[in-house]
Design an enzyme around this catalytic site. Structure first.
Site, PDB file in Angstrom:
ATOM      1  N   GLU A 141       7.373   3.180  -0.058  1.00  0.00           N
ATOM      2  CA  GLU A 141       6.038   3.768  -0.080  1.00  0.00           C
ATOM      3  C   GLU A 141       6.078   5.258   0.267  1.00  0.00           C
ATOM      4  OE1 GLU A 141       3.319   2.359  -1.024  1.00  0.00           O
ATOM      5  OE2 GLU A 141       3.547   0.191  -0.826  1.00  0.00           O
ATOM      6  N   GLU A 179      -2.239   5.347  -1.962  1.00  0.00           N
ATOM      7  CA  GLU A 179      -0.925   4.809  -1.619  1.00  0.00           C
ATOM      8  C   GLU A 179      -0.349   5.467  -0.362  1.00  0.00           C
ATOM      9  OE1 GLU A 179       1.005   2.497  -3.019  1.00  0.00           O
ATOM     10  OE2 GLU A 179      -0.147   1.967  -4.798  1.00  0.00           O
ATOM     11  N   HIS A 182      -0.240   3.622   2.927  1.00  0.00           N
ATOM     12  CA  HIS A 182       0.651   2.482   3.125  1.00  0.00           C
ATOM     13  C   HIS A 182       1.889   2.861   3.932  1.00  0.00           C
ATOM     14  CE1 HIS A 182      -1.109   0.767  -0.898  1.00  0.00           C
ATOM     15  NE2 HIS A 182      -2.012   0.885   0.072  1.00  0.00           N
ATOM     16  N   GLU A 232       3.460  -2.599  -9.842  1.00  0.00           N
ATOM     17  CA  GLU A 232       2.374  -2.771  -8.878  1.00  0.00           C
ATOM     18  C   GLU A 232       2.180  -4.241  -8.523  1.00  0.00           C
ATOM     19  OE1 GLU A 232       0.179   0.370  -7.584  1.00  0.00           O
ATOM     20  OE2 GLU A 232       2.354   0.207  -7.711  1.00  0.00           O
ATOM     21  N   ASP A 264      -4.716  -3.442  -1.975  1.00  0.00           N
ATOM     22  CA  ASP A 264      -4.709  -2.141  -2.660  1.00  0.00           C
ATOM     23  C   ASP A 264      -3.851  -2.205  -3.915  1.00  0.00           C
ATOM     24  OD1 ASP A 264      -6.337  -0.915  -0.799  1.00  0.00           O
ATOM     25  OD2 ASP A 264      -4.748   0.295   0.105  1.00  0.00           O
ATOM     26  N   GLU A 265      -2.668  -2.785  -3.769  1.00  0.00           N
ATOM     27  CA  GLU A 265      -1.755  -2.858  -4.912  1.00  0.00           C
ATOM     28  C   GLU A 265      -2.362  -3.683  -6.044  1.00  0.00           C
ATOM     29  OE1 GLU A 265       0.540  -0.900  -4.824  1.00  0.00           O
ATOM     30  OE2 GLU A 265       1.286  -0.656  -2.781  1.00  0.00           O
ATOM     31  N   HIS A 268      -4.616  -1.441  -7.984  1.00  0.00           N
ATOM     32  CA  HIS A 268      -3.828  -0.488  -8.766  1.00  0.00           C
ATOM     33  C   HIS A 268      -3.166  -1.176  -9.959  1.00  0.00           C
ATOM     34  CE1 HIS A 268      -3.465   1.905  -4.737  1.00  0.00           C
ATOM     35  NE2 HIS A 268      -4.671   1.979  -5.279  1.00  0.00           N
TER      36      HIS A 268
END
Length: 407
Positions: A141, A179, A182, A232, A264-265, A268
């Site tokens: 990350e 991102e 993270h 992702e 979140d991923e 995305h």
């Protein structure tokens, strides 16, 4: 963002507009740098460059700028869709969680030390294997400068000025901004836990950013969007895996943190899969060939070049990324079967098996992609049987103050 465990391969050799067939390789998971779905590729679709364009071939064989003018026009035509369906997936800053939401509050000294003490007590109950996974994910990350640089190499979608209002450019900047949280929260948690050697972790981050990455997307937006769609989802699976283990070990706060990163991923991932939805609709032949091309190359995970400067020396030349990935697979954080499931998900999502009217090369690519998950699954199952019987090795990790894990 794109997390740690994955498969990787050597750069694709090419001459003129032709590429040599990738060398046969044994399968591992997102896991082993020796792994490669290219080992499963047939001799078909290898004679001509997949896009039909006129790519530039660098001296080392790397293919660049392979998109045709027609393909770039397709991408340009999708801007209204991107503005309407992709940019809304970004969450306003005021509504997003921030790293401090999961960390001791520094405003009151006594309360701060109490919360740090509680965090460290919970961390003492967690296995070293989980910390290797958390460190690997955090390192991946933290390499955000590499990812932004990679995205800004893409023809037709790059940010030409650094603050362009082009919808693709807006997405890239805001995606990176989301991102960024993270790596921040994972790094601060790891520091406070006292369980890892942060100086070695930081050195690994610096080395990873310095070495860069080449996902072999050829400056081509089709290829890059296939890559990020897969990546992702893999990242979501990985962070979800660490959340599951943390919860099983009784650390609800860490589990919640990792779970929100996974969420979140997921947003995305939706952005990139929706973009490929539109590309498949506008240019099914080009999209199908791009999907097959990236599956042949394997999805190269961003951290596959990670190096702490000590791992090989301590462990008879062993590769840090491969060992990190073996730990992740052994812990069930991300496995070869997960790789197959992601491929199957994308095949279903983009309705690959239902595509009709494809040209001959795209039809061959369709058959290859649809058959690939079952072939990889069989190899993965055989590998798991062999691994179960194999003798484990004690491998030291500098991240763990040189503590050893059985791999």
């Amino acid at each position: 963002m794109m997390t740690a465990t994955t498969l990787s391969t050597n750069p694709v050799a090419a001459s003129g507009a032709q590429r040599r067939r990738p060398a046969q390789r044994a399968l591992c998971v997102r896991v082993s740098a020796k792994a490669s779905a290219a080992a499963l590729a047939d001799s078909t679709l290898q004679s001509d460059h997949w896009s039909g364009g006129s790519p530039l071939i660098l001296p080392n064989g790397t293919v660049t700028h392979s998109a045709t003018q027609e393909q770039l026009e397709v991408v340009s035509s999708l801007q209204p869709m991107f503005e309407e369906h992709i940019l809304p997936l970004l969450t306003p800053v005021e509504e997003l969680w921030q790293p401090t939401d999961f960390l001791p509050d520094p405003r009151d000294q006594e309360q701060f030390f109490h919360e740090v003490s509680e965090l460290r007590e919970r961390a003492q109950e967690l296995p070293d294997e989980l910390f290797v996974c958390l460190v690997g994910d955090m390192i991946t990350e933290e390499a955000l400068p590499t990812y932004m640089a990679m995205l800004n190499t893409l023809d037709g979608v790059r940010d030409e000025t650094g603050r362009s209002m082009h919808p693709y450019a807006q997405w890239t900047r805001q995606w990176i901004a989301e991102e960024n949280r993270h790596g921040d929260v994972l790094g601060r948690y790891l520091y406070l836990s006292g369980r890892v050697d942060m100086k070695q972790v930081e050195r690994t981050v610096q080395r990873l950013i310095s070495v860069g990455m080449d996902p072999r997307s050829e400056n081509h937006p089709y290829l890059a969007f296939v890559f990020t769609s897969f990546q992702e989802r893999a990242t979501k699976v990985s962070h979800g895996g660490t959340a599951r283990i943390a919860k099983q070990c009784g650390d609800e706060q860490l589990a919640k943190m990792c779970g929100l990163i996974a969420a979140d991923e997921s947003r995305h991932e939706a952005a990139y899969t929706r973009t490929m939805d539109a590309i498949f609709k506008a240019d099914p032949n080009g999209a199908m060939l791009a999907f097959a091309d990236m599956m042949r190359k394997q999805i190269v995970m961003p951290a596959h070049l990670m190096d702490d400067g000590r791992h090989a020396g301590m462990n008879s030349g062993r590769n840090l990324f491969e060992d990190f990935s073996e730990v992740a697979e052994g812990a069930g954080v991300y496995t070869a079967i997960d790789y197959c499931k992601i491929m199957e998900h994308l095949i279903q999502r983009w309705r690959v098996a239902d595509l009709t009217g494809l040209n001959p090369k795209a039809a061959e690519a369709q058959e290859f992609v649809c058959n690939l998950p079952a072939r990889i699954r069989r190899l993965a199952e055989r590998k798991a049987v062999r691994k179960e019987k194999a003798k484990k090795n004690l491998v030291k990790f500098s991240w763990l103050y040189d503590r050893a894990l059985a791999i």
